[in-house]
Design a protein around this motif. Structure first.
Motif, PDB file in Angstrom:
ATOM      1  N   UNK A 152       0.818  -1.213   0.000  1.00 34.31           N
ATOM      2  CA  UNK A 152       0.000   0.000   0.000  1.00 34.31           C
ATOM      3  C   UNK A 152       0.849   1.258   0.000  1.00 34.31           C
ATOM      4  N   UNK A 153       2.175   1.114   0.044  1.00 32.11           N
ATOM      5  CA  UNK A 153       3.059   2.262   0.043  1.00 32.11           C
ATOM      6  C   UNK A 153       3.230   2.912   1.401  1.00 32.11           C
ATOM      7  N   UNK A 154       2.827   2.216   2.465  1.00 28.62           N
ATOM      8  CA  UNK A 154       2.953   2.754   3.826  1.00 28.62           C
ATOM      9  C   UNK A 154       4.220   2.154   4.442  1.00 28.62           C
ATOM     10  N   UNK A 155       5.385   2.736   4.103  1.00 24.38           N
ATOM     11  CA  UNK A 155       6.658   2.197   4.593  1.00 24.38           C
ATOM     12  C   UNK A 155       6.751   2.282   6.112  1.00 24.38           C
ATOM     13  N   UNK A 156       6.238   3.378   6.672  1.00 25.54           N
ATOM     14  CA  UNK A 156       6.280   3.529   8.136  1.00 25.54           C
ATOM     15  C   UNK A 156       5.480   2.420   8.825  1.00 25.54           C
TER      16      UNK A 156
END
Length: 926
Positions: free
Chosen positions: A750-754
């Motif tokens: 989802x592109x939520x690296x954190x």
């Protein structure tokens, strides 16, 4: 017989000490011998014109019956009073209390059965005026015993038989509970006296017993403690006070004699079955309607929800007080709620006037004229008016007496507030039966079949929601199926889509729960009816005012007015300020009405507003409970803007609403998927603090399904990450790891690296538990670097604490202490009490690993304080565990055991898996 012109009352006792207690209160005593050799002493009581003929029967019903027969033949008394001591069968009776028997059960016929003792199918109702005068004396509180504090008086049933109850484990004890569950005391003579009196023209009998022991067969021990003489003296004093009142009552009745030929109506319908669980309400009615205040008519309103047993209570009280109203009883069913239209007041007055012998007057004049004639007709009489099933104050206001000693007993589903504006009305609120009372009602009807399957009976009670009507319908259905077990009936009920449809005898609308509820519903205004149906969509039993306002789509003030109208109609209750409740059967009825009458879009909108209100309120509370946590952009809006004074108020709201918040996840509504996954995210704050693990797992499991339906990978990843923590807290490490790894992959996609880093750090906690310390430390250091770079101080502190826990397991206490202290400084700067408590517990473990008991104790004591400030019992339990370890390390095993036992108690109460470890540590200490 009259002695010197005075009528006689016979007073009998079984024991010498009881005889002495009465004898010392009499003056002018002289001896009267019966031809059989029985000795009577005759004397004057302190008050009243009766003479007392006193004798000892000896123990047992047979001896008591014989002597009662002799006394009746010799004296032809006005009444017989039995005075003695008894053993209590209930814990709510104190030593020295006085019990006046309203009913006497003969509990044993002398035949031993394989299953215990055979109940004797005989009992005597004590409904004569002498019994009612006892109620008045008890209510007035004007009598006194031999000690400074007047004992309590209970007007309740007792059991009398020929077999002594030796202990609570005696087979007889179980039989008494089964057959005569409402009996509160046990003795051995009153059944014989009552039987003798019954055979002699139903001579009035009063049994007065002082409680001297707990019915365990050890009367000599009770006597050694001084309770038998005190109990006997109390019973004697009360009995003579009633006898004095009987004299005054007879004199008064002579002054109020009706003209010769005057009609004395007796209109009471037959009472129902045995009344269960209403002793408090019956006593309230005694106080209201039989009290000493004779300033005018006394009025009581019994109010409660449909099916609560209002009519049954009214008729039970009316039947047991007939002699208190010598000029008659009038009764009418006002048809306020039912299949028929309400009875007009003119017709009620016409019927009452005819009953009073004024047939012509009943047909003449308008409403006011008939009401005036009625008030004139009952003036000077002592009557009871039972006005049952009243719709509204206007229906009965013209029926109320203007003056005199009459009493009015009203039942209504409405509270009839308007009646109290101009009349001295006392209200008796009738609640549902308790679980034990409900079980008692079913057991009374079903007998041994109920005893054979107590679990099924308990489940059946739950389905009936404590409503006497529902319980009696269920009992009747079971009774008519004599070959079926209670479990079979329960299975049929639970297979039925609605308990409302099942609890219907089919041949009588008054014996169908749905029909009885409907009569309250049709009386509502359109807006109130809509509100009732919408409240049925709430997943829990209790709803707060703000949530109700959201469901009704209105303001707080308008919602409050509507809810109060529903409460006045007893379709909901108000158990606390701003809290409104609806029991399961009414909620099912409301929901069923909504499904039939409301459009699906309207129901969905109501549910959306409710969930939105919970979501936004929980988020506002979470910001106080767990500050510095990342917050979401929430769906929807709150109708009533939530506000909390402080963190404690927010936690209190969470605790009050926890069940409702969890039940939101049981709603079958895909339209609330976004709100539900967000609500789960918000609730994680509270669940993490309190360790309500079952609710945590349940809510997040449903939230994962919601996020999956939304095809929102980030939402699913966040929810799986939090579900992993819940599973880890419940000891399900493999499942937790699966959720963490799945969350990591979803968040990366989802592109939520954190978020992916958060999940990877959580995987490290699983690796540490497995002993893969180096791999765990690698993940933690990677995460720490990210959190430092992105300036997330709370996550920096959490990761430092996890590194310290890993290092202490690796045997590196110095590094562990350094990282833990750095974490503690971060949390102190942020003001995070819970995180500080957790870190202090980590430092406790580090110092214990280094063998420093004093430093460990210091850290653990600070952890206890911080845990209390944070409101975390879980962390406090771990701090106490640390104190136990420190004490054990110092060699003080006794102190260690004390701390560990306190820790264990908390963890067991929370249902925490750590409880097993603490228990094992306690076992090792021994």
């Amino acid at each position: 017989m009259e002695l010197d012109g005075d009528p006689v009352i016979v007073v009998l006792t079984a024991l010498g000490l009881e005889h002495a207690a009465v004898r010392r209160l009499l003056s002018g005593r002289r001896r009267v011998d019966h031809p059989s050799g029985t000795l009577f002493e005759v004397g004057h009581p302190p008050r009243g014109r009766f003479r007392i003929a006193l004798a000892v029967t000896g123990e047992g019903n047979t001896a008591a019956a014989v002597l009662a027969e002799r006394s009746i033949a010799l004296f032809r008394p006005a009444a017989i009073v039995f005075v003695g001591v008894a053993g209590a069968l209930r814990e709510d009776l104190a030593f020295g209390d006085v019990v006046v028997a309203t009913k006497i059960y003969a509990y044993h016929g002398g035949k031993v059965q394989p299953g215990g003792f055979e109940a004797r199918p005989r009992s005597w109702e004590l409904s004569h005026r002498i019994d009612q005068l006892a109620r008045r004396v008890a209510a007035d509180g004007t009598w006194s015993g031999p000690v400074a504090e007047t004992p309590a008086v209970h007007l309740r049933p007792i059991a009398a038989g020929e077999v002594v109850l030796n202990s609570r484990d005696d087979p007889l004890s179980a039989q008494l509970r089964h057959h005569y569950g409402d009996a509160v005391a046990i003795e051995m003579e009153s059944a014989g006296v009552a039987h003798a009196a019954h055979l002699n023209d139903a001579l009035p009998v009063l049994t007065v017993r002082g409680i001297s022991d707990r019915a365990d067969g050890h009367k000599h021990e009770a006597d050694e403690h001084g309770w038998q003489p005190v109990a006997a003296a109390n019973a004697a004093a009360f009995a003579l006070a009633v006898i004095a009142e009987l004299t005054e009552s007879q004199d008064t009745s002579r002054r109020h004699q009706l003209p010769v030929g005057a009609a004395v109506p007796r209109q009471l319908p037959a009472r129902g079955g045995v009344l269960h669980g209403r002793a408090v309400e019956l006593a309230e009615l005694d106080t209201i309607l039989l009290g000493s205040d004779r300033g005018g008519p006394r009025i009581a309103v019994i109010t409660g929800t449909a099916g609560a047993g209002k009519t049954a209570l009214a008729l039970e009280w009316a039947h047991t007080t007939t002699e208190a109203f010598p000029d008659g009883q009038l009764h009418v069913d006002g048809r306020g709620f039912g299949p028929d239209t309400p009875l007009p007041t003119r017709e009620i007055l016409a019927g009452f006037l005819r009953a009073l012998g004024q047939s012509r007057a009943a047909e003449q004049g308008d409403l006011d004229e008939r009401a005036a004639r009625f008030r004139t007709a009952i003036n000077g009489r002592r009557m009871l008016l039972v006005l049952d099933n009243v719709r509204e104050p206007a229906q009965i206001r013209p029926l109320l007496p203007g003056t005199g000693d009459s009493a009015v007993l009203i039942t209504s589903r409405q509270r009839l507030h308007g009646l109290a504006v101009h009349h001295p009305v006392s209200t008796v609120e009738l609640d549902r039966l308790s679980r034990d009372e409900s079980v008692g009602l079913l057991s009374d009807v079903l007998g041994a079949r109920a005893d054979a399957n107590p679990e099924a009976v308990a489940r059946l009670v739950e389905h009936c929601a404590g409503l006497p009507l529902a319980l009696r319908i269920a009992a009747e259905m079971a009774a008519t199926r004599s070959q079926d077990s209670v479990a079979t009936l329960l299975a049929e009920l639970e297979q039925n889509e609605s308990a409302l449809d099942f609890l219907d005898l089919g041949d009588d609308p008054y014996a169908a729960v749905r029909s009885v509820f409907s009569w309250s519903y049709v009386a509502l205004s359109e807006s109130s009816a809509t509100a009732f149906r919408r409240l049925g969509l709430h997943p829990g039993n209790a709803v707060s005012l703000p949530v109700a306002a959201a469901m009704l789509d209105t303001t707080i003030a308008a919602a409050r007015r509507t809810l109060r109208r529903l409460a006045d109609a007893h379709l909901i209750t108000e158990p606390g300020p701003g809290c409104f409740a609806m029991h399961d059967l009414l909620r099912a009825y409301a929901r069923d009405l909504g499904l039939r009458l409301d459009e699906p879009a309207d129901r969905a909108a109501t549910t959306d507003r409710m969930v939105d209100q919970y979501l936004h309120t929980a988020d506002r509370a979470g910001r106080l409970v767990m500050p510095h946590r990342h917050r979401l952009s929430l769906a929807g809006r709150a109708i009533a803007e939530p506000a909390f004074a402080d963190r404690a108020a927010a936690l209190d709201w969470y605790e009050r609403e926890r069940r409702n918040l969890t039940e939101v996840f049981s709603l079958e509504s895909a339209g609330t998927d976004r709100q539900r996954w967000q609500l789960a995210y918000v609730l994680r704050d509270f669940f993490y603090l309190t360790k309500h693990v079952d609710s945590w797992v349940r809510s997040h499991t449903v939230a994962v399904e919601s996020a999956t339906r939304l095809a929102d990978r980030r939402a699913e990843g966040i929810t799986r990450n939090n579900l992993g923590r819940a599973l880890l807290e419940s000891g399900r490490e493999a499942e937790a790891e699966e959720q963490y790894r799945s969350a990591r992959d979803l968040l990366r996609a989802a592109g939520d690296d954190q978020g992916a880093v958060d999940a990877q750090v959580n995987v490290a906690s699983i690796l540490r538990r497995r002993g893969a310390y180096e791999e765990a430390l690698g993940h933690l250091n990677d995460g720490l670097a990210v959190y430092r770079r992105t300036q997330l101080p709370r996550k920096v502190g959490i990761t430092l604490r996890s590194i310290a826990r890993t290092e202490v397991e690796m045997g590196r206490p110095a590094d562990a202490a350094r990282h833990a202290r750095e974490a503690l400084a971060v949390f102190a700067e942020l003001g995070l009490e819970l995180d500080m408590a957790q870190t202090l517990n980590t430092l406790t473990r580090i110092h214990l690993a280094g063998g420093d008991a004093d430093a460990a104790r210091s850290m653990a004591e600070r952890a206890v304080d911080r845990s209390r400030s944070a409101g975390s019992d879980y962390e406090r339990a771990h701090a106490l565990r640390g104190l136990g370890w420190a004490a054990a390390l110092s060699g003080d095993k006794s102190l260690a055991r004390t701390h560990l036992q306190e820790s264990l108690a908390i963890l067991q109460q929370l249902g925490a898996t750590a409880a097993d470890k603490v228990k094992a540590e306690l076992d090792d200490l021994t």
